[in-house]
Scaffold this motif. Sequence first.
Motif, PDB file in Angstrom:
ATOM      1  N   GLN A   7       0.838  -1.194   0.000  1.00 16.93           N
ATOM      2  CA  GLN A   7       0.000   0.000   0.000  1.00 16.93           C
ATOM      3  C   GLN A   7       0.878   1.250   0.000  1.00 16.93           C
ATOM      4  O   GLN A   7       0.386   2.351   0.170  1.00 16.93           O
ATOM      5  CB  GLN A   7      -0.942  -0.003   1.208  1.00 16.93           C
ATOM      6  CG  GLN A   7      -2.054  -1.050   1.127  1.00 16.93           C
ATOM      7  CD  GLN A   7      -3.162  -0.645   0.178  1.00 16.93           C
ATOM      8  OE1 GLN A   7      -3.658   0.463   0.228  1.00 16.93           O
ATOM      9  NE2 GLN A   7      -3.552  -1.554  -0.716  1.00 16.93           N
ATOM     10  N   TRP A   8       2.170   1.078  -0.185  1.00 13.10           N
ATOM     11  CA  TRP A   8       3.112   2.204  -0.223  1.00 13.10           C
ATOM     12  C   TRP A   8       3.253   2.873   1.153  1.00 13.10           C
ATOM     13  O   TRP A   8       2.346   2.793   1.986  1.00 13.10           O
ATOM     14  CB  TRP A   8       2.709   3.264  -1.254  1.00 13.10           C
ATOM     15  CG  TRP A   8       2.516   2.774  -2.640  1.00 13.10           C
ATOM     16  CD1 TRP A   8       3.164   1.742  -3.252  1.00 13.10           C
ATOM     17  CD2 TRP A   8       1.596   3.298  -3.630  1.00 13.10           C
ATOM     18  NE1 TRP A   8       2.718   1.607  -4.556  1.00 13.10           N
ATOM     19  CE2 TRP A   8       1.758   2.545  -4.811  1.00 13.10           C
ATOM     20  CE3 TRP A   8       0.663   4.327  -3.644  1.00 13.10           C
ATOM     21  CZ2 TRP A   8       1.035   2.781  -5.968  1.00 13.10           C
ATOM     22  CZ3 TRP A   8      -0.059   4.576  -4.785  1.00 13.10           C
ATOM     23  CH2 TRP A   8       0.119   3.802  -5.938  1.00 13.10           C
ATOM     24  N   ILE A  10       3.495   5.843   4.157  1.00 15.53           N
ATOM     25  CA  ILE A  10       2.598   6.945   4.537  1.00 15.53           C
ATOM     26  C   ILE A  10       3.321   8.292   4.441  1.00 15.53           C
ATOM     27  O   ILE A  10       4.483   8.407   4.813  1.00 15.53           O
ATOM     28  CB  ILE A  10       2.111   6.764   5.991  1.00 15.53           C
ATOM     29  CG1 ILE A  10       1.474   5.378   6.177  1.00 15.53           C
ATOM     30  CG2 ILE A  10       1.134   7.862   6.389  1.00 15.53           C
ATOM     31  CD1 ILE A  10       1.077   5.093   7.610  1.00 15.53           C
ATOM     32  N   SER A  28      -3.206  12.268   5.880  1.00 18.47           N
ATOM     33  CA  SER A  28      -2.110  11.523   5.265  1.00 18.47           C
ATOM     34  C   SER A  28      -2.555  10.850   3.981  1.00 18.47           C
ATOM     35  O   SER A  28      -3.754  10.706   3.710  1.00 18.47           O
ATOM     36  CB  SER A  28      -1.557  10.483   6.232  1.00 18.47           C
ATOM     37  OG  SER A  28      -2.365  10.337   7.359  1.00 18.47           O
ATOM     38  N   VAL A  29      -1.580  10.465   3.192  1.00 22.64           N
ATOM     39  CA  VAL A  29      -1.836   9.659   1.996  1.00 22.64           C
ATOM     40  C   VAL A  29      -0.753   8.589   1.910  1.00 22.64           C
ATOM     41  O   VAL A  29       0.288   8.712   2.552  1.00 22.64           O
ATOM     42  CB  VAL A  29      -1.789  10.483   0.681  1.00 22.64           C
ATOM     43  CG1 VAL A  29      -2.952  11.433   0.590  1.00 22.64           C
ATOM     44  CG2 VAL A  29      -0.464  11.213   0.521  1.00 22.64           C
ATOM     45  N   HIS A  30      -1.013   7.587   1.104  1.00 15.42           N
ATOM     46  CA  HIS A  30       0.011   6.594   0.805  1.00 15.42           C
ATOM     47  C   HIS A  30       0.570   6.897  -0.580  1.00 15.42           C
ATOM     48  O   HIS A  30      -0.188   7.233  -1.486  1.00 15.42           O
ATOM     49  CB  HIS A  30      -0.591   5.186   0.802  1.00 15.42           C
ATOM     50  CG  HIS A  30      -0.922   4.683   2.174  1.00 15.42           C
ATOM     51  ND1 HIS A  30      -0.375   3.541   2.688  1.00 15.42           N
ATOM     52  CD2 HIS A  30      -1.732   5.167   3.145  1.00 15.42           C
ATOM     53  CE1 HIS A  30      -0.831   3.336   3.914  1.00 15.42           C
ATOM     54  NE2 HIS A  30      -1.668   4.306   4.209  1.00 15.42           N
TER      55      HIS A  30
ATOM     56  N   LEU B 105     -10.234   6.330   3.348  1.00 17.14           N
ATOM     57  CA  LEU B 105      -8.824   6.708   3.462  1.00 17.14           C
ATOM     58  C   LEU B 105      -8.540   7.411   4.803  1.00 17.14           C
ATOM     59  O   LEU B 105      -7.576   7.079   5.493  1.00 17.14           O
ATOM     60  CB  LEU B 105      -8.487   7.613   2.278  1.00 17.14           C
ATOM     61  CG  LEU B 105      -7.024   7.872   1.957  1.00 17.14           C
ATOM     62  CD1 LEU B 105      -6.870   8.176   0.475  1.00 17.14           C
ATOM     63  CD2 LEU B 105      -6.463   9.020   2.752  1.00 17.14           C
ATOM     64  N   SER B 109      -6.211   5.803   7.812  1.00 18.69           N
ATOM     65  CA  SER B 109      -5.059   6.559   8.332  1.00 18.69           C
ATOM     66  C   SER B 109      -5.127   6.663   9.843  1.00 18.69           C
ATOM     67  O   SER B 109      -4.128   6.480  10.536  1.00 18.69           O
ATOM     68  CB  SER B 109      -5.023   7.973   7.767  1.00 18.69           C
ATOM     69  OG  SER B 109      -4.881   7.953   6.391  1.00 18.69           O
ATOM     70  N   ARG B 118      -2.324  -0.345   6.689  1.00 15.71           N
ATOM     71  CA  ARG B 118      -3.525  -0.432   5.866  1.00 15.71           C
ATOM     72  C   ARG B 118      -3.562  -1.750   5.114  1.00 15.71           C
ATOM     73  O   ARG B 118      -4.633  -2.347   4.962  1.00 15.71           O
ATOM     74  CB  ARG B 118      -3.553   0.755   4.890  1.00 15.71           C
ATOM     75  CG  ARG B 118      -4.857   0.886   4.150  1.00 15.71           C
ATOM     76  CD  ARG B 118      -4.978   2.252   3.512  1.00 15.71           C
ATOM     77  NE  ARG B 118      -4.419   2.291   2.173  1.00 15.71           N
ATOM     78  CZ  ARG B 118      -4.302   3.413   1.436  1.00 15.71           C
ATOM     79  NH1 ARG B 118      -4.693   4.572   1.942  1.00 15.71           N
ATOM     80  NH2 ARG B 118      -3.792   3.379   0.231  1.00 15.71           N
ATOM     81  N   SER B 119      -2.407  -2.220   4.666  1.00 13.21           N
ATOM     82  CA  SER B 119      -2.401  -3.475   3.900  1.00 13.21           C
ATOM     83  C   SER B 119      -2.922  -4.632   4.754  1.00 13.21           C
ATOM     84  O   SER B 119      -3.636  -5.498   4.258  1.00 13.21           O
ATOM     85  CB  SER B 119      -1.005  -3.786   3.376  1.00 13.21           C
ATOM     86  OG  SER B 119      -0.068  -3.704   4.407  1.00 13.21           O
ATOM     87  N   ARG B 321       0.454  -1.120  -8.343  1.00 16.34           N
ATOM     88  CA  ARG B 321       1.099  -0.679  -7.095  1.00 16.34           C
ATOM     89  C   ARG B 321       2.563  -1.110  -7.072  1.00 16.34           C
ATOM     90  O   ARG B 321       3.439  -0.348  -6.672  1.00 16.34           O
ATOM     91  CB  ARG B 321       0.351  -1.251  -5.892  1.00 16.34           C
ATOM     92  CG  ARG B 321      -1.095  -0.783  -5.779  1.00 16.34           C
ATOM     93  CD  ARG B 321      -1.731  -1.171  -4.439  1.00 16.34           C
ATOM     94  NE  ARG B 321      -1.795  -2.603  -4.226  1.00 16.34           N
ATOM     95  CZ  ARG B 321      -2.791  -3.403  -4.638  1.00 16.34           C
ATOM     96  NH1 ARG B 321      -3.819  -2.890  -5.287  1.00 16.34           N
ATOM     97  NH2 ARG B 321      -2.769  -4.700  -4.400  1.00 16.34           N
TER      98      ARG B 321
ATOM     99  N   ILE C  34      -5.780   1.508  -6.007  1.00 17.32           N
ATOM    100  CA  ILE C  34      -5.503   1.911  -4.627  1.00 17.32           C
ATOM    101  C   ILE C  34      -6.421   3.095  -4.351  1.00 17.32           C
ATOM    102  O   ILE C  34      -6.827   3.802  -5.269  1.00 17.32           O
ATOM    103  CB  ILE C  34      -3.996   2.251  -4.456  1.00 17.32           C
ATOM    104  CG1 ILE C  34      -3.589   2.316  -2.983  1.00 17.32           C
ATOM    105  CG2 ILE C  34      -3.628   3.532  -5.185  1.00 17.32           C
ATOM    106  CD1 ILE C  34      -2.069   2.216  -2.761  1.00 17.32           C
ATOM    107  N   GLU C  36      -6.170   6.081  -3.169  1.00 19.66           N
ATOM    108  CA  GLU C  36      -5.748   7.404  -3.636  1.00 19.66           C
ATOM    109  C   GLU C  36      -6.039   7.580  -5.123  1.00 19.66           C
ATOM    110  O   GLU C  36      -6.450   8.651  -5.565  1.00 19.66           O
ATOM    111  CB  GLU C  36      -4.251   7.600  -3.369  1.00 19.66           C
ATOM    112  CG  GLU C  36      -3.884   7.944  -1.925  1.00 19.66           C
ATOM    113  CD  GLU C  36      -3.835   6.734  -0.987  1.00 19.66           C
ATOM    114  OE1 GLU C  36      -4.164   5.611  -1.433  1.00 19.66           O
ATOM    115  OE2 GLU C  36      -3.472   6.906   0.189  1.00 19.66           O
TER     116      GLU C  36
END
Lengths: 98, 336, 254
Positions: A7-8, A10, A28-30, B105, B109, B118-119, B321, C34, C36
């Motif tokens: 998920q990359w 943070i 925040s975002v990933h 989202l 977070s 999150r994963s 990803r 994803i 985002e």
Amino acid sequence: MSDNNHQWPIWEVFIQPKNGSAHEHAGSVHAPDGEMALLNARDVYGRRLEGVNMWVVPATAIVASTPEDVGPFFDPANDKMYRWPNYFKTPEGIKQIS
Amino acid sequence: MHFVNRNLANPKQTSNIGMETTLSVEELNKREAEFDAKIAGGKTIEPKDWMPERYRKQLLRMMSQHAHSEVVGMLPEGNWITRAPSLARKAVLLAKVQDEAGHGLYIYSAAETLGMDRSEMIDQLLSGKAKYSSIFNYPTLSWADIGAIGWLVDGAAIVNQTVLAKCSYGPYSRAMLRICKEENFHNKQGYQIMAYLMRGTKEQRDMAQDAMNRFWWPALMMFGPSDTNSPNSADLMKWKVKLHSNDDLRQRFIDRTVPQAEAIGLRIPDDKLKWNESTRHYEFGEINWAEFNQVISGNGPCNKLRMKQRTDAHNNGAWVREAAAAYSAKKAASKK
Amino acid sequence: MILNDALKEYCLRIADNSSILAHRLSEWSGHGPILEEDIAMSNMALDLIGQARGFYSYAATLEGKGRTEDDLAFRRDAREFVNRNLVEQPDHKDFGTAMLRSFLYSCLSYLQFRALMNSKDETISGLSAKAIKEVTYHVRHCGDWVVRLGDGTEESHRRINNSLEELWMYTAELFEQNEVDALLVKEGIAVDLTTLKQDWLNLVDEIFTQAKLTKPAEGGYQSSGGINGMHTEHLGYILAEMQFLPRAYPDAIW
Ligand SMILES: [Fe+2]
Ligand SMILES: [Fe+2]
């Protein structure tokens, strides 16, 4: 499943709400890197006209103080009231200068 | 002055994860007492604060379920984006469903500050280990369902989330605050769709009433089982994660929604529904908890479909990803 | 052909392109790779719906028969649609195809709106001034993804390269013009697309170089005729879905 589940990292997003004001934490975002973190931040936190500038910071780069730090970090300022302008009373009969 | 929203950015730094084993019994008791006093004093708990392991676990369960619900909730409404009957409605619905992705989202977070990636949460959803709101396992069969969902489902969510915005965990409560601001538009657009249908053709009115008939009871179920049958309620209330009982919130929702239905001529599909002048509340019929339990345990009309859609999206996105991560790694390496 | 009709047709073209591409992007809502990116794709679709509404409304005004933006979007059949065939191509939930399709189209759209900001027609220049900001971002976002996928993993390179092989046959058509353009260019209202071709190639080449992608060889099949109502089979299905409610309930107001 986990091996296809990146998920990359943070990133924390800071937005300057209007020209001249300070950046504020928005959320925040990933993202895999800064460029995409910026794009993602724009898409996630800019949906409702929310600013003029953005910073993104890797979450791991932020060092936070601990709850135990509260005393030593913040209490010593308590007894230095002379740092506040209203500590100074102008003697009677003198016109207010500012 | 502005403080950083989450005082801890890196979830792995959460101070007390795994610490309980290393604390002596006296120390543990002392910390629990301090924690309880903090909660009782209306203080907010932040990620780095010490917290009982059970508080952390319950919160994680609740927040990840909430986040999953936002994301799975995109699917039934998403069905109708490409079929929306006007460009204006299409834009509104798309923006609304997009907001739900944002809600997911934000809450993921906030949950990550409790030390779970999150994963991992997504793994739990897709493996069936984690639950999500039962309401999204009902199908959207007509355009009116989009109105009914915005009005009833988001309406119920607002009642829940307004209270959650005052909960004891800082990151959760702040996420709720942001979400509540966005949620009102969802509710209004849904009600407006219903209002337009109700003053439209006979076919449109029938469509609206049919949606009402199908979504009313599932919307009431969204508040969860009656408190006597809600296993985690007592703890959550003690910790001010929940501030009102499921039944109280359900009543609040009914009281505010019935007059809205009447105002546009929709009938509530409940023969027992009536206003009680002395309690100043509506009385209502028995909820079909057997149905609720079936749906929540995986046997609703759309459980399998929703999970398949989420799993497909997740798997179809894996190469994307991975590629983005590989590209970043390459760029970072070449800079060195 | 009189000027007014030509201008209406020109607006329909822009609006159809935006509306159909928005349809394709919005199919991704809830299905993105994803969270985002799910949000980002919806943002682009929302921009495009906004553009479509602006240009349909103007077309309806120019027509002067009391039709609305929705009549133009929902009550015309496939042969009347004048979008470029690129935007109606399906992506079969392949994210690379979706990004590449938007990238190729947005590069043209960007250059076109940039030129149209100087249109002698004030409505066109006004709508273009708003759209240019949106499309500039689309080029950046989609271009960024084309690079990442092209230069990401072996699999992503192979996949985006396949997407390129599939979509390239719809790119020559992006520059097709007819009597509508001839008339409007002469009046200083529209831009001659042949003057944009080299800039478009430069934009595309720059990204392809970073993405380590090679353009397919010249000489393969190239589609033609979107602006004259000649489409691929896909448009009919899009319209069947998109127009179902207004057509099934012709008297209803939503
Ligand atoms: Fe939501
Ligand atoms: Fe909502």
